[in-house]
Write a protein that holds these residues in place. Structure first.
Motif, mmCIF file in Angstrom:
data_model
loop_
_atom_site.group_PDB
_atom_site.id
_atom_site.type_symbol
_atom_site.label_atom_id
_atom_site.label_comp_id
_atom_site.label_asym_id
_atom_site.label_seq_id
_atom_site.Cartn_x
_atom_site.Cartn_y
_atom_site.Cartn_z
ATOM 1 N N GLY A 125 1.146 1.543 2.913
ATOM 2 C CA GLY A 125 0.842 1.836 1.392
ATOM 3 C C GLY A 125 0.518 0.798 0.735
ATOM 4 O O GLY A 125 1.069 0.700 -0.578
ATOM 5 N N VAL A 126 0.154 -0.349 1.160
ATOM 6 C CA VAL A 126 -0.201 -1.692 0.499
ATOM 7 C C VAL A 126 -1.399 -2.235 1.044
ATOM 8 O O VAL A 126 -1.896 -1.777 2.233
ATOM 9 C CB VAL A 126 1.133 -2.497 0.919
ATOM 10 C CG1 VAL A 126 1.192 -3.215 2.342
ATOM 11 C CG2 VAL A 126 0.968 -3.925 -0.195
ATOM 12 N N ARG A 127 -2.303 -3.086 0.299
ATOM 13 C CA ARG A 127 -3.496 -3.707 0.838
ATOM 14 C C ARG A 127 -3.158 -5.020 1.474
ATOM 15 O O ARG A 127 -2.949 -6.026 0.699
ATOM 16 C CB ARG A 127 -4.447 -3.666 -0.238
ATOM 17 C CG ARG A 127 -4.909 -2.173 -0.822
ATOM 18 C CD ARG A 127 -5.864 -2.761 -2.100
ATOM 19 N NE ARG A 127 -5.393 -3.156 -3.150
ATOM 20 C CZ ARG A 127 -5.903 -3.677 -4.051
ATOM 21 N NH1 ARG A 127 -7.451 -3.301 -4.320
ATOM 22 N NH2 ARG A 127 -5.502 -4.315 -5.142
ATOM 23 N N PRO A 128 -3.576 -5.194 2.582
ATOM 24 C CA PRO A 128 -3.403 -6.637 3.191
ATOM 25 C C PRO A 128 -4.518 -7.385 3.119
ATOM 26 O O PRO A 128 -5.676 -6.694 2.889
ATOM 27 C CB PRO A 128 -3.343 -6.208 4.874
ATOM 28 C CG PRO A 128 -3.092 -4.629 5.108
ATOM 29 C CD PRO A 128 -3.760 -4.043 3.569
ATOM 30 N N GLY A 135 1.488 -4.784 -4.627
ATOM 31 C CA GLY A 135 0.547 -4.323 -3.927
ATOM 32 C C GLY A 135 -0.405 -5.147 -3.299
ATOM 33 O O GLY A 135 -1.255 -4.271 -2.745
ATOM 34 N N LEU A 136 -0.246 -6.345 -2.833
ATOM 35 C CA LEU A 136 -1.030 -7.071 -2.025
ATOM 36 C C LEU A 136 -0.254 -7.699 -0.853
ATOM 37 O O LEU A 136 0.954 -8.021 -1.153
ATOM 38 C CB LEU A 136 -1.587 -8.219 -2.878
ATOM 39 C CG LEU A 136 -2.805 -7.907 -3.659
ATOM 40 C CD1 LEU A 136 -3.199 -9.437 -4.225
ATOM 41 C CD2 LEU A 136 -3.843 -7.295 -2.898
ATOM 42 N N ALA A 137 -0.574 -7.276 0.305
ATOM 43 C CA ALA A 137 0.289 -8.009 1.700
ATOM 44 C C ALA A 137 -0.354 -9.234 1.903
ATOM 45 O O ALA A 137 -1.444 -9.365 2.182
ATOM 46 C CB ALA A 137 0.195 -6.884 2.784
ATOM 47 N N LEU A 171 3.221 -9.200 8.174
ATOM 48 C CA LEU A 171 2.990 -8.841 6.627
ATOM 49 C C LEU A 171 4.194 -8.897 5.715
ATOM 50 O O LEU A 171 5.184 -8.427 6.164
ATOM 51 C CB LEU A 171 1.927 -7.537 6.319
ATOM 52 C CG LEU A 171 0.940 -7.135 7.451
ATOM 53 C CD1 LEU A 171 1.467 -6.365 8.549
ATOM 54 C CD2 LEU A 171 -0.226 -6.442 6.623
ATOM 55 N N VAL A 172 3.908 -9.399 4.538
ATOM 56 C CA VAL A 172 5.015 -9.004 3.583
ATOM 57 C C VAL A 172 4.517 -9.141 2.217
ATOM 58 O O VAL A 172 3.271 -9.537 1.799
ATOM 59 C CB VAL A 172 5.859 -10.519 3.690
ATOM 60 C CG1 VAL A 172 4.785 -11.902 3.241
ATOM 61 C CG2 VAL A 172 7.046 -10.439 2.693
ATOM 62 N N TRP A 173 4.998 -8.473 1.205
ATOM 63 C CA TRP A 173 4.459 -7.911 0.105
ATOM 64 C C TRP A 173 5.707 -7.653 -1.109
ATOM 65 O O TRP A 173 6.695 -7.320 -0.646
ATOM 66 C CB TRP A 173 3.686 -6.758 0.099
ATOM 67 C CG TRP A 173 4.233 -5.702 0.624
ATOM 68 C CD1 TRP A 173 4.765 -4.669 -0.074
ATOM 69 C CD2 TRP A 173 4.444 -5.046 2.025
ATOM 70 N NE1 TRP A 173 5.338 -3.273 0.705
ATOM 71 C CE2 TRP A 173 5.174 -3.790 1.948
ATOM 72 C CE3 TRP A 173 4.182 -5.644 3.333
ATOM 73 C CZ2 TRP A 173 5.469 -3.331 2.983
ATOM 74 C CZ3 TRP A 173 4.465 -5.151 4.321
ATOM 75 C CH2 TRP A 173 5.244 -3.580 4.332
ATOM 76 N N ARG A 174 5.179 -7.809 -2.245
ATOM 77 C CA ARG A 174 6.015 -7.255 -3.438
ATOM 78 C C ARG A 174 5.788 -5.840 -3.720
ATOM 79 O O ARG A 174 4.666 -5.503 -3.574
ATOM 80 C CB ARG A 174 5.940 -8.063 -4.705
ATOM 81 C CG ARG A 174 6.068 -9.559 -4.666
ATOM 82 C CD ARG A 174 5.951 -10.085 -5.980
ATOM 83 N NE ARG A 174 7.174 -9.686 -6.861
ATOM 84 C CZ ARG A 174 7.099 -9.612 -8.150
ATOM 85 N NH1 ARG A 174 6.033 -9.929 -8.737
ATOM 86 N NH2 ARG A 174 8.259 -9.269 -8.717
ATOM 87 N N ARG A 175 6.851 -5.044 -3.606
ATOM 88 C CA ARG A 175 6.639 -3.569 -3.749
ATOM 89 C C ARG A 175 5.998 -3.361 -5.221
ATOM 90 O O ARG A 175 6.576 -3.923 -6.184
ATOM 91 C CB ARG A 175 7.754 -2.888 -3.410
ATOM 92 C CG ARG A 175 8.388 -3.026 -2.285
ATOM 93 C CD ARG A 175 9.558 -2.133 -1.899
ATOM 94 N NE ARG A 175 10.069 -2.509 -0.423
ATOM 95 C CZ ARG A 175 9.789 -1.890 0.595
ATOM 96 N NH1 ARG A 175 8.587 -0.929 0.618
ATOM 97 N NH2 ARG A 175 10.199 -2.151 1.877
#
Length: 268
Positions: free
Chosen positions: A68-71, A108-110, A264-268
C-alpha cells in the motif's frame, strides 16, 4: 497459466529486531511467490538482471499493492550517493535515479534497496520524522554510504545520529564471504585498523592470501562510529539460509545469474 505474482513471504521473521516506531513501516522480501521463472524463479524485483520485463513488472506491482505504498527503485552502482526522495520520483515513467541510498520525510513513498548478498540497511528517526535505506556491499560500505545516509537523515530532521535506529537485513554471512587483500585494504584492516577483527584468515588460494569477512559486523562498527548506537540485525545468510522446499534468498555469490530482493522503509 503464469504463476500468481502475489508475494508468498511473511516479513515478520525477517524483520526481527526492527524497532516499532510511530508512523513507520518496513518490509523485507525473499524469493518466494512471484511471477519470475528460470534462474530468477520467484519474487524477483530486479529489472537489470536479465529477467522478463513483464515478470518483474508483475512482481513490483504485486509488492506495491501488498504494501500500500509506492517504492522508488534506484539504479545502484556500489557508490555513496544519497537521494532525497520526492513524489515525482515515483511517477510512472520516471527514470530510476542513480544512487545507493535514499532518504525521505514524505509520506507514502518507500525507500527501496535491491540486494542479493549485499547488505540492506534501513533507518528511521526515533520520532518517525524521516526514514532511509542504504545498499551496503563492501565497496559502498568502505566508501562511506552509511555515513552519507546518516548525514542526510540528520539534515532532514535537524536531529543527531543518536536519534536514529538502524536495522541490518539478510546478507552474505561470514562463513560464505571470502575476500582478498583489496577488501582488507579498503577497510584499513591490512595493518592495525579498527576493522581487523571482522576478517578471519583462510590461508592462500591460487597463490593469494584469502580471508572471510563479516559484512554485517563491518556495517555495525561504522554505524556506531558515526553515532548510531541502536542497531539491530536480521542475522540471516543469503547464501546458506534454506526454507522447506528450496533456498530462501537470491544469492549472486552462490548462483551468478539470479534475482534481487528488496528492503523497504516508509512513513505511513
Amino acid at each position: 497459466m503464469p504463476p500468481d505474482p502475489a508475494p508468498a513471504w511473511d516479513a515478520a521473521d525477517l524483520l526481527e529486531g526492527w524497532p516499532a516506531l510511530p508512523g513507520v513501516g518496513a518490509a523485507m522480501t525473499d524469493r518466494r511467490g512471484g511471477a519470475s521463472t528460470g534462474p530468477w524463479s520467484g519474487f524477483n524485483l530486479g529489472d537489470h538482471v536479465g529477467d522478463a520485463p513483464a515478470a518483474v513488472a508483475a512482481n513490483r506491482d504485486a509488492l506495491q499493492r501488498h504494501l500500500g505504498v509506492r517504492p522508488v527503485w534506484l539504479r545502484q552502482v556500489h557508490g555513496r550517493d544519497v537521494l532525497r526522495l520526492a513524489h515525482a520520483d515515483a511517477e510512472a515513467g520516471a527514470p530510476a535515479p542513480l544512487a545507493d541510498a535514499a532518504v525521505t520525510a514524505e509520506r507514502g513513498l518507500a525507500c527501496a534497496i535491491l540486494v542479493a548478498d549485499c547488505l540492506p540497511v534501513l533507518f528511521a528517526d526515533v520520532h518517525g520524522r524521516a526514514v532511509g535505506a542504504a545498499h551496503a556491499g563492501w565497496r559502498g560500505l568502505a566508501g562511506g554510504v552509511l555515513e552519507a545516509t546518516v548525514q542526510a537523515l540528520c539534515g532532514l530532521t535537524g536531529g543527531t545520529a543518536s536519534q536514529l535506529r538502524a536495522w541490518l537485513g539478510p546478507c552474505i554471512g561470514p562463513a560464505a564471504f571470502e575476500v582478498g587483500e583489496d577488501v582488507l585494504q579498503a577497510f584499513g584492516a591490512a595493518g592495525d585498523g579498527s576493522s581487523a577483527g571482522r576478517f578471519t584468515p583462510q590461508g592462500r588460494r591460487d597463490g593469494r592470501a584469502r580471508w572471510t569477512a563479516d559484512l554485517a559486523g563491518l556495517a555495525h562498527d561504522r554505524l556506531r562510529a558515526c553515532g548510531v548506537h541502536d542497531v539491530s540485525a536480521c542475522g540471516r545468510c543469503t547464501v546458506q539460509d534454506p526454507v522447506q522446499g528450496g533456498l530462501r534468498f537470491f544469492s549472486f555469490r552462490r548462483d551468478g545469474v539470479t534475482g534481487r530482493m528488496a528492503a523497504l522503509v516508509w512513513r505511513r
